[in-house]
Design a protein around this motif. Structure first.
Motif, PDB file in Angstrom:
ATOM      1  N   ASP A 141       0.827  -1.214   0.000  1.00 35.55           N
ATOM      2  CA  ASP A 141       0.000   0.000   0.000  1.00 35.55           C
ATOM      3  C   ASP A 141       0.864   1.269   0.000  1.00 35.55           C
ATOM      4  OD1 ASP A 141       0.870  -0.480   2.598  1.00 35.55           O
ATOM      5  OD2 ASP A 141      -0.969   0.231   3.543  1.00 35.55           O
ATOM      6  N   GLN A 142       1.993   1.228   0.718  1.00 34.61           N
ATOM      7  CA  GLN A 142       2.900   2.390   0.739  1.00 34.61           C
ATOM      8  C   GLN A 142       3.602   2.553  -0.601  1.00 34.61           C
ATOM      9  OE1 GLN A 142       5.547   2.041   4.109  1.00 34.61           O
ATOM     10  NE2 GLN A 142       3.855   1.553   5.497  1.00 34.61           N
ATOM     11  N   LYS A 143       4.041   1.434  -1.173  1.00 37.47           N
ATOM     12  CA  LYS A 143       4.726   1.469  -2.469  1.00 37.47           C
ATOM     13  C   LYS A 143       3.786   2.049  -3.535  1.00 37.47           C
ATOM     14  CE  LYS A 143       5.607  -2.515  -4.394  1.00 37.47           C
ATOM     15  NZ  LYS A 143       6.235  -3.782  -4.789  1.00 37.47           N
ATOM     16  N   GLU A 144       2.540   1.620  -3.519  1.00 34.04           N
ATOM     17  CA  GLU A 144       1.559   2.073  -4.507  1.00 34.04           C
ATOM     18  C   GLU A 144       1.402   3.598  -4.465  1.00 34.04           C
ATOM     19  OE1 GLU A 144      -2.874   0.597  -5.769  1.00 34.04           O
ATOM     20  OE2 GLU A 144      -2.540   0.953  -3.621  1.00 34.04           O
ATOM     21  N   VAL A 145       1.242   4.154  -3.264  1.00 32.86           N
ATOM     22  CA  VAL A 145       1.062   5.605  -3.124  1.00 32.86           C
ATOM     23  C   VAL A 145       2.326   6.344  -3.554  1.00 32.86           C
ATOM     24  CG1 VAL A 145       0.712   7.475  -1.452  1.00 32.86           C
ATOM     25  CG2 VAL A 145      -0.698   5.419  -1.329  1.00 32.86           C
ATOM     26  N   GLU A 158      -6.107  12.534  -6.515  1.00 35.88           N
ATOM     27  CA  GLU A 158      -6.177  11.486  -7.551  1.00 35.88           C
ATOM     28  C   GLU A 158      -5.787  10.125  -6.977  1.00 35.88           C
ATOM     29  OE1 GLU A 158      -4.976  13.983 -11.584  1.00 35.88           O
ATOM     30  OE2 GLU A 158      -3.392  13.479 -10.131  1.00 35.88           O
ATOM     31  N   ILE A 159      -4.772  10.126  -6.099  1.00 38.52           N
ATOM     32  CA  ILE A 159      -4.318   8.869  -5.483  1.00 38.52           C
ATOM     33  C   ILE A 159      -5.429   8.286  -4.615  1.00 38.52           C
ATOM     34  CG2 ILE A 159      -2.702   7.865  -3.804  1.00 38.52           C
ATOM     35  CD1 ILE A 159      -0.630   9.969  -4.856  1.00 38.52           C
ATOM     36  N   ALA A 160      -6.065   9.151  -3.828  1.00 38.53           N
ATOM     37  CA  ALA A 160      -7.161   8.705  -2.958  1.00 38.53           C
ATOM     38  C   ALA A 160      -8.273   8.063  -3.788  1.00 38.53           C
ATOM     39  CB  ALA A 160      -7.692   9.879  -2.140  1.00 38.53           C
ATOM     40  N   ALA A 161      -8.631   8.701  -4.898  1.00 38.37           N
ATOM     41  CA  ALA A 161      -9.695   8.169  -5.758  1.00 38.37           C
ATOM     42  C   ALA A 161      -9.273   6.831  -6.378  1.00 38.37           C
ATOM     43  CB  ALA A 161     -10.036   9.178  -6.854  1.00 38.37           C
ATOM     44  N   ALA A 162      -8.025   6.758  -6.843  1.00 37.91           N
ATOM     45  CA  ALA A 162      -7.541   5.546  -7.518  1.00 37.91           C
ATOM     46  C   ALA A 162      -7.412   4.359  -6.563  1.00 37.91           C
ATOM     47  CB  ALA A 162      -6.195   5.817  -8.193  1.00 37.91           C
ATOM     48  N   HIS A 164      -9.170   4.133  -3.638  1.00 35.90           N
ATOM     49  CA  HIS A 164     -10.416   4.008  -2.872  1.00 35.90           C
ATOM     50  C   HIS A 164     -10.210   4.205  -1.376  1.00 35.90           C
ATOM     51  CE1 HIS A 164     -11.966   2.587  -6.658  1.00 35.90           C
ATOM     52  NE2 HIS A 164     -11.088   1.588  -6.663  1.00 35.90           N
ATOM     53  N   VAL A 165      -9.383   5.224  -1.028  1.00 33.30           N
ATOM     54  CA  VAL A 165      -9.183   5.583   0.378  1.00 33.30           C
ATOM     55  C   VAL A 165      -9.351   7.096   0.511  1.00 33.30           C
ATOM     56  CG1 VAL A 165      -7.604   3.655   0.849  1.00 33.30           C
ATOM     57  CG2 VAL A 165      -6.667   5.863   0.139  1.00 33.30           C
ATOM     58  N   SER A 166      -9.378   7.594   1.756  1.00 31.09           N
ATOM     59  CA  SER A 166      -9.476   9.039   1.961  1.00 31.09           C
ATOM     60  C   SER A 166      -8.136   9.702   1.649  1.00 31.09           C
ATOM     61  CB  SER A 166      -9.864   9.331   3.414  1.00 31.09           C
ATOM     62  OG  SER A 166      -8.773   9.011   4.267  1.00 31.09           O
ATOM     63  N   ILE A 167      -8.178  11.012   1.436  1.00 29.35           N
ATOM     64  CA  ILE A 167      -6.941  11.760   1.189  1.00 29.35           C
ATOM     65  C   ILE A 167      -6.004  11.613   2.382  1.00 29.35           C
ATOM     66  CG2 ILE A 167      -5.963  14.065   0.904  1.00 29.35           C
ATOM     67  CD1 ILE A 167      -8.330  14.772  -0.866  1.00 29.35           C
TER      68      ILE A 167
END
Length: 194
Positions: A141-145, A158-162, A164-167
């Motif tokens: 999850d950290q690598k993805e962000v 955009e990351i939050a939307a992609a 499916h988590v909060s900002i």
């Protein structure tokens, strides 16, 4: 047929079969090009000569170990070895301080916006490769962000939307990714130099 007219791949094969003349012809054939490449980066005749010799020592060792498999691509392979040795030279001789420990740690702080000389471009490229390898050690999850933010230049919205988590969650994952990267760098005493 004179060896001077034989293709590189044939000379490599002859050398591997015990004909020392094969490597001699290859060195003579490519010396000027490889030496000029090295000199264009380090701008010092003695250092260039040392790196040139180290290049062919590495070439010979690799050939003797049977690890050469660049069929017909001898020169690009040797140029890659020379390139890596030039990078090693600059890393050894242009030591930069390690990152300062701080909370807003950014892995790419080391990259300046000034004019880039060729050796700095080479070091930057190698450093980015090192950073990519470090990133692989992060939790998924950290690598993805981190990848979305740094490499894809996405906003946290955009990351939050992609993902499916909060900002706030995206920001938190980024923060932990950077903290964990810093720990890996410190633990392994990695010096990311430029």
């Amino acid at each position: 047929m004179k060896l001077e007219n034989v293709q590189d791949a044939v000379l490599v094969r002859q050398y591997l079969e015990g004909n020392e003349k094969g490597i001699e012809v290859l060195i003579i054939r490519h010396k000027q090009r490889i030496y000029n490449f090295i000199f264009s980066k380090v701008l010092d005749r003695d250092i260039s000569e040392d790196i040139f010799q180290d290049t062919f020592i590495k070439v010979i060792r690799t050939l003797k170990k049977g690890k050469y498999n660049e069929e017909g691509k001898f020169l690009p392979w040797v140029m890659r070895i020379a390139h890596n040795l030039v990078i090693d030279h600059f890393r050894r001789n242009k030591r930069m301080p390690k990152f300062q420990s701080r909370n807003d740690f950014d892995i790419f702080d080391v990259i300046s916006d000034g004019e880039e000389s060729m050796e700095y471009e080479m070091i930057t490229f190698q450093m980015h490769e090192d950073v990519r390898r470090l990133i692989e050690e992060l939790p998924e999850d950290q690598k993805e962000v981190l990848v979305m933010r740094i490499f894809k230049e996405m906003s946290f919205k955009e990351i939050a939307a992609a993902t499916h988590v909060s900002i706030n969650t995206a920001l938190g994952r980024m923060r932990y990714a950077l903290i964990n990267l810093r720990k890996v760098i410190d633990k392994n005493q990695i010096i990311l130099t430029r």
